[in-house]
Design a protein around this motif. Structure first.
Motif, short mmCIF file in Angstrom:
data_model
loop_
_atom_site.label_atom_id
_atom_site.label_comp_id
_atom_site.label_asym_id
_atom_site.label_seq_id
_atom_site.Cartn_x
_atom_site.Cartn_y
_atom_site.Cartn_z
N PRO A 1 -60.27 -25.76 -10.45
CA PRO A 1 -60.07 -26.25 -11.77
C PRO A 1 -59.08 -26.96 -11.98
CG PRO A 1 -59.15 -23.90 -11.03
CD PRO A 1 -59.83 -24.77 -9.48
N ARG A 2 -58.77 -27.69 -11.37
CA ARG A 2 -58.67 -29.19 -10.70
C ARG A 2 -59.55 -30.54 -10.34
NH1 ARG A 2 -54.11 -25.91 -10.83
NH2 ARG A 2 -52.04 -26.24 -12.29
N ASP A 3 -60.41 -29.54 -10.80
CA ASP A 3 -60.81 -30.99 -9.83
C ASP A 3 -60.66 -31.78 -8.51
OD1 ASP A 3 -63.67 -32.05 -9.57
OD2 ASP A 3 -63.42 -33.37 -10.96
N LEU A 4 -59.67 -31.15 -7.25
CA LEU A 4 -58.55 -32.20 -7.03
C LEU A 4 -58.76 -31.14 -5.89
CD1 LEU A 4 -55.85 -33.72 -6.85
CD2 LEU A 4 -54.82 -30.91 -6.80
N VAL A 5 -58.24 -32.45 -4.45
CA VAL A 5 -58.44 -32.31 -3.32
C VAL A 5 -57.40 -33.65 -2.71
CG1 VAL A 5 -59.95 -32.90 -1.01
CG2 VAL A 5 -61.21 -32.16 -3.40
N PHE B 1 -45.12 -30.51 -2.59
CA PHE B 1 -45.41 -31.87 -3.39
C PHE B 1 -47.31 -31.35 -3.71
CE2 PHE B 1 -49.11 -34.76 -2.12
CZ PHE B 1 -48.09 -36.20 -2.17
N HIS B 2 -47.96 -30.49 -3.47
CA HIS B 2 -49.33 -30.07 -4.02
C HIS B 2 -48.67 -29.40 -5.64
CE1 HIS B 2 -51.33 -29.09 0.49
NE2 HIS B 2 -50.78 -30.36 -0.18
N ARG B 3 -47.46 -28.81 -5.12
CA ARG B 3 -47.48 -28.19 -6.97
C ARG B 3 -47.33 -29.17 -7.53
NH1 ARG B 3 -45.74 -23.72 -3.82
NH2 ARG B 3 -43.38 -24.64 -3.93
N ALA B 4 -46.64 -30.57 -6.77
CA ALA B 4 -46.73 -31.97 -7.90
C ALA B 4 -47.60 -32.60 -8.32
CB ALA B 4 -45.39 -32.54 -7.30
N VAL B 5 -48.17 -32.49 -7.12
CA VAL B 5 -49.76 -33.34 -7.74
C VAL B 5 -49.74 -32.80 -8.38
CG1 VAL B 5 -52.18 -33.47 -6.91
CG2 VAL B 5 -49.47 -34.01 -5.47
N GLN B 6 -50.43 -30.98 -8.94
CA GLN B 6 -50.93 -30.29 -9.39
C GLN B 6 -50.41 -31.02 -11.26
OE1 GLN B 6 -50.69 -26.84 -7.76
NE2 GLN B 6 -52.15 -26.20 -7.64
N ARG B 7 -49.23 -30.36 -11.35
CA ARG B 7 -48.29 -30.64 -12.39
C ARG B 7 -48.76 -32.34 -13.19
NH1 ARG B 7 -43.90 -28.29 -9.67
NH2 ARG B 7 -42.98 -30.57 -8.51
N ALA B 8 -48.54 -33.15 -11.70
CA ALA B 8 -48.85 -34.22 -12.52
C ALA B 8 -50.49 -35.02 -13.47
CB ALA B 8 -49.27 -35.25 -11.07
N ILE B 9 -51.22 -33.76 -12.40
CA ILE B 9 -52.82 -33.67 -13.07
C ILE B 9 -53.08 -33.07 -14.74
CG2 ILE B 9 -55.41 -33.07 -12.52
CD1 ILE B 9 -54.46 -35.17 -10.58
N ASP B 10 -51.78 -31.58 -14.94
CA ASP B 10 -51.51 -31.32 -15.77
C ASP B 10 -50.83 -31.86 -17.20
OD1 ASP B 10 -52.67 -28.93 -14.52
OD2 ASP B 10 -50.83 -28.26 -14.13
N ALA B 11 -50.32 -32.80 -17.06
CA ALA B 11 -49.71 -33.58 -17.71
C ALA B 11 -50.48 -34.59 -18.03
CB ALA B 11 -48.83 -34.52 -16.58
N GLU B 12 -51.53 -35.10 -17.00
CA GLU B 12 -52.68 -36.47 -18.01
C GLU B 12 -53.62 -35.59 -18.37
OE1 GLU B 12 -52.64 -39.61 -14.02
OE2 GLU B 12 -54.21 -38.08 -14.44
N THR B 13 -53.96 -34.37 -18.27
CA THR B 13 -54.97 -33.46 -18.46
C THR B 13 -54.79 -32.91 -20.19
OG1 THR B 13 -55.21 -31.80 -17.47
CG2 THR B 13 -56.56 -33.65 -16.99
N LEU C 1 -52.39 -42.41 -9.66
CA LEU C 1 -51.16 -40.96 -9.93
C LEU C 1 -49.87 -41.61 -9.91
CD1 LEU C 1 -52.29 -38.14 -10.32
CD2 LEU C 1 -51.75 -37.75 -8.32
N GLU C 2 -49.42 -40.87 -11.16
CA GLU C 2 -47.77 -40.77 -10.98
C GLU C 2 -47.43 -39.64 -11.04
OE1 GLU C 2 -45.74 -43.58 -11.55
OE2 GLU C 2 -47.61 -45.02 -11.28
N LEU C 3 -46.59 -39.49 -9.49
CA LEU C 3 -46.10 -38.25 -9.10
C LEU C 3 -44.87 -37.89 -9.43
CD1 LEU C 3 -47.94 -38.30 -5.65
CD2 LEU C 3 -48.69 -36.46 -8.07
N GLY C 4 -43.97 -38.48 -10.25
CA GLY C 4 -42.68 -38.45 -10.03
C GLY C 4 -41.51 -37.63 -9.60
#
Length: 399
Positions: free
Chosen positions: A357-361, A385-397, A82-85
């Motif tokens: 919604p993001r299937d994320l843990v 950090f959790h928001r950054a992970v969410q943004r990374a998932i959103d960018a992928e999907t 996962l690329e978090l930036g």
């Protein structure tokens, strides 16, 4: 004497170094910074670094009970990195992270360790255990051991009869709206959270915790005021044990740990009266904490069968109590966040963040600089950090 044994000074030093290496990093850390007492809230940072990974291996300070794991392990296959930036090393250093596992789509997208901790070790949970205990209440309802969340707590914990808990329901205990007075100040040695574990019951038939809690006065009408209380989650654990006739460790193993396929045996610390400290103190690997998050995300279903009643998780992970925040709230021992995310969290940096919604843990273990962080900085940093992970998932999907 060394010469007679054929061991020179250099050889003795080498042997000592080999022995030092063989005992492993956990025991080396403990040898250098062994906690001197069980008063965890007031350990030094070095004592916490050593002790948090070995809480169940310090029987001279506190006992523990095993939570049996599965023979068939639930695999967590590797996903694409996962690329978090962001500077992950800097984040882990600032948060003093010991373990970080991110699952997306049931796959490991990121796994990192720090503070000399490794993936095959166990770290303590602190109040992350509260959300586990809550889930066991759901299991006990599903199994018919608890008739209704509207039942008075004192119907199940007999030692509470005649106390302020006569008017408190199980649901109010779960949402921490009992109205019974409790002080959760982690930095005050005279607070309830610091004192309850030292209390000894004057009645052998009444558990030490129950003896302490039944003397607490009423502060508010039940159901009207939220007040965070580890003591009440400990009561919930006793309630589950009384209702099921099993220790909460055994019940956790039976309902979740073995059937879902946890990789490692876990442990649960027990108090002086033999009951698990169920508001705290499950020791498990960071991967297994992530697996527990995935278990909840999967709907608490094992082999097609729900472990909790239908609708339980929706209620448990929804805002049931106003905690004075515009966006966050409290469910049945779960924290609720803006959007549909929710989580379990414990002092000194432990957390399981779940975003359906993001299937994320996101499972995190660590040792913050203090129980609640410095003026909330660590909480805010982890939330970002959790928001950054969410943004990374959103960018992928493309969401």
């Amino acid at each position: 004497m060394l010469q007679k044994l054929g061991i020179g000074a250099a050889g003795l030093v080498a042997a000592a170094l080999v022995g030092w290496w063989l005992i492993g990093p956990d025991w080396r850390a403990l040898a250098l910074n062994a906690p001197s007492d069980a008063d965890i809230l007031f350990w030094s940072e070095a004592e916490r670094d050593a002790g948090f990974r070995m809480m169940d291996r310090l029987p001279m300070l506190i006992e523990s009970r095993k939570v049996a794991n599965a023979a068939a392990v639930k695999e967590l296959p590797a996903g694409e990195p996962l690329e978090l930036g962001l500077d992950l090393d800097a984040y882990m250093q600032s948060q003093r992270v010991s373990g970080l596992v991110i699952l997306h789509g049931s796959k490991i997208r990121l796994e990192r360790y720090g503070l000399g901790f490794k993936g095959d070790g166990r770290w303590t949970s602190f109040s992350v255990a509260k959300s586990v205990t809550s889930t066991l209440v759901g299991a006990a309802v599903k199994d018919g051991h608890i008739a209704s969340l509207s039942d008075p707590v004192s119907d199940y914990v007999q030692g509470l009869a005649g106390s302020a808990y006569d008017d408190v329901t199980i649901e109010q205990l779960l949402t921490m709206t009992s109205g019974v007075a409790w002080d959760e100040d982690y930095e005050d040695p005279t607070s309830d959270v610091a004192l309850f574990s030292q209390h000894i019951s004057d009645d052998p038939a009444v558990a030490n915790l129950v003896s302490y809690m039944r003397e607490l006065p009423r502060a508010h009408t039940p159901g009207t005021q939220w007040n965070y209380s580890t003591g009440e989650t400990n009561l919930i654990g006793i309630l589950v044990a009384e209702a099921t006739g099993k220790t909460v460790s055994d019940y956790l193993s039976e309902k979740v740990w073995r059937p879902y396929g946890m990789e490692q045996q876990a442990t649960w610390l027990i108090g002086s009266d033999g009951h698990e400290i169920s508001g705290c103190c499950i020791q498990a690997s960071t991967r297994d904490f992530a697996r527990f998050g995935q278990f909840i995300l999967d709907g608490a279903v094992v082999d097609g069968e729900r472990v909790v009643p239908e609708g339980w998780l929706e209620a448990a992970t929804s805002k049931q109590a106003d905690i004075g925040s515009a966006v966050d709230g409290y469910g049945y021992q779960w924290w609720t966040y803006d959007g549909e995310a929710f989580g379990a969290r414990g002092i000194f940096g432990q957390a399981i963040f779940i975003d359906p919604p993001r299937d994320l843990v996101v499972a995190t273990n660590g040792n913050w600089t203090s129980a609640m962080g410095v003026r909330g900085r660590e909480f805010q940093e982890r939330a970002e950090f959790h928001r950054a992970v969410q943004r990374a998932i959103d960018a992928e999907t493309g969401s």
